[in-house]
Scaffold this motif. Structure first.
Motif, short mmCIF file in Angstrom:
data_model
loop_
_atom_site.label_atom_id
_atom_site.label_comp_id
_atom_site.label_asym_id
_atom_site.label_seq_id
_atom_site.Cartn_x
_atom_site.Cartn_y
_atom_site.Cartn_z
N MET A 120 -38.03 11.87 8.87
CA MET A 120 -37.88 11.69 7.21
C MET A 120 -38.56 12.30 6.74
N HIS B 94 -31.31 15.88 11.46
CA HIS B 94 -31.30 14.77 11.12
C HIS B 94 -30.21 13.57 11.56
N LEU C 87 -27.17 11.00 12.41
CA LEU C 87 -27.44 9.76 12.26
C LEU C 87 -26.67 8.70 13.39
N TYR D 253 -30.11 2.65 7.80
CA TYR D 253 -28.98 4.08 8.37
C TYR D 253 -28.82 5.05 6.88
N ARG E 101 -31.80 7.39 6.56
CA ARG E 101 -30.94 9.32 7.64
C ARG E 101 -30.39 9.70 6.60
N THR F 118 -32.83 11.06 4.37
CA THR F 118 -33.25 12.62 3.88
C THR F 118 -32.19 14.08 4.27
N SER G 103 -26.43 17.74 11.94
CA SER G 103 -26.69 15.84 11.58
C SER G 103 -25.61 15.82 12.57
#
Ligand code: SAM
Ligand code: DTB
Ligand code: SF4
Length: 335
Positions: free
Chosen positions: A135, A154, A156, A172, A175, A178, A191
């Motif tokens: 993060m 990053h 999911l 979640y 995430r 971020t 992602s």
């Protein structure tokens, strides 16, 4: 020409995902050809710059301190060592270099300052620099951007519904926050997620639904097959079939036509024919080099042969508008 849309419904994605596999591949290949050069495949190299000892509990991850795996804990590597590896990766034909750290989050400390130096160094080599550090805040994202960071990974990982089965130490929404910080800092967003963690088809569709309906599609979408590692809670998960990887890649390609869809972890267990189907279905990026972060990946020579057999060519590195000509970069892959 298929549209770029951010208002997909679960039903629409489900219909695509569940279509007969050959129809799905055909449709994905068509969309891929409308938006991208189908011979072009991005070659990225990963390096774990800080390994193991992570406080998080991600059930798939060999680097979580709480699981007993064979991963050797290592503090942040010296900057010169990292820059040496980046140069090796560039010479082996990679145009993107991604540095991973087994951190829960970025902290404003000396280690972060050193990562910023690494980013500056790799960027000055003309490679796209990517980091995956956990993060981060918008301020930290901006510092990375100023140092020359091109992309931030990053994932999911899975759907919001399945998420609690996999990770309890962050949410979640953490995430998604971020990803928003990365986007606001004008860094390219990378992602995606992992299949083979005991999730259902609805979870895979749910993850794609979240990704596609972000304010902007991620520029890169890694599709990982779980690498089951001894000592992690997911060590005994059965291997996902290659058809499931193809289904996931093809659906991602159709709904996110311009994204780089990365055939990520799991290639080591796929033969060339299976990987060819993934490229046909719209995958246009891979991780190269004999190691991912801590687990094996195909050898560079094998990939070189695959690029020749399948007539693939490595995608050039781009830095904003200024394209770095791939011809300037010595490459044993595909040349
Ligand atoms: N610690 C940071 C984080 O979690 O964001 C960065 C590194 S973490 C290892 C990056 C990603 O690697 C994870 O989000 C996950 O998607 C992927 N990954 C980790 N272990 C994996 C495994 N065993 N199989 C497949 N993908 C894995
Ligand atoms: C991503 O989606 N896959 C990469 C990268 N982003 C950081 C990581 C795969 C890790 C596989 C397990 C390992 O090698 O430790
Ligand atoms: Fe830590 Fe990242 Fe592994 Fe989760 S995926 S345990 S945050 S290194």
């Amino acid at each position: 020409m298929s549209d770029i849309r951010n208002n997909w419904t679960r039903e629409e994605i489900s219909e695509i995902y569940n279509s007969p596999i050959l129809d799905l591949i055909y449709k994905a290949a068509t969309v891929h050809r409308e938006h991208n050069d189908p011979q072009e495949v991005q070659v990225c190299t990963l390096l774990s710059v800080k390994t193991g000892g992570c406080p998080e509990d991600c059930a798939y991850c060999p680097q979580a301190a709480r699981y007993h795996t064979d991963v050797k804990v290592h503090k942040l590597l010296p900057t010169q060592e990292v820059l040496g590896k980046a140069l090796e990766a560039k010479e082996a034909g990679s145009t993107r270099f991604c540095m991973g750290a087994a951190w829960r989050e970025v902290r404003d400390n000396k280690d972060f300052d050193r990562v910023l130096d690494m980013v500056k160094g790799v960027s000055s080599m003309g490679m796209e620099v990517c980091c995956t550090l956990g993060m981060l805040t918008e301020e930290q994202a901006k510092k990375l951007k100023d140092a020359g960071l091109y992309a931030y990974n990053h994932n999911l990982d899975t759907s919001e519904e399945h998420y609690d089965e996999i990770i309890s130490t962050r949410t979640y929404d953490d995430r998604l926050d971020t990803l928003e910080h990365v986007r606001n800092a004008e860094i390219s967003v990378c992602s995606g997620g992992i299949i083979g963690m005991g999730e259902g088809h609805d979870d895979r569709i749910g993850m794609l639904l979240t990704l596609v309906n972000l304010p902007e599609h991620p520029e890169s979408v890694p599709v990982n097959a779980l690498v089951p590692v001894d000592g992690t809670p997911l060590e005994d998960q059965p291997r996902v079939s290659v058809w499931e990887m193809i289904r996931m890649i093809a659906t991602a390609r159709i709904i996110m036509p311009k994204a780089m869809v990365r055939l990520s972890a799991g290639r080591v267990r796929m033969n060339m024919e299976e990987q060819a189907l993934c490229f046909l279905a719209g995958a246009n990026s891979i991780f190269a080099g004999d190691k991912l972060l801590t687990t094996p990946n195909p050898e560079v020579v094998e990939d070189k042969e695959m690029f020749q057999v399948l007539n693939l060519k490595p995608r050039e590195a781009y830095k904003g508008a200024a394209a770095v000509k791939f011809e300037q970069i010595p490459s044993p892959i595909g040349n």
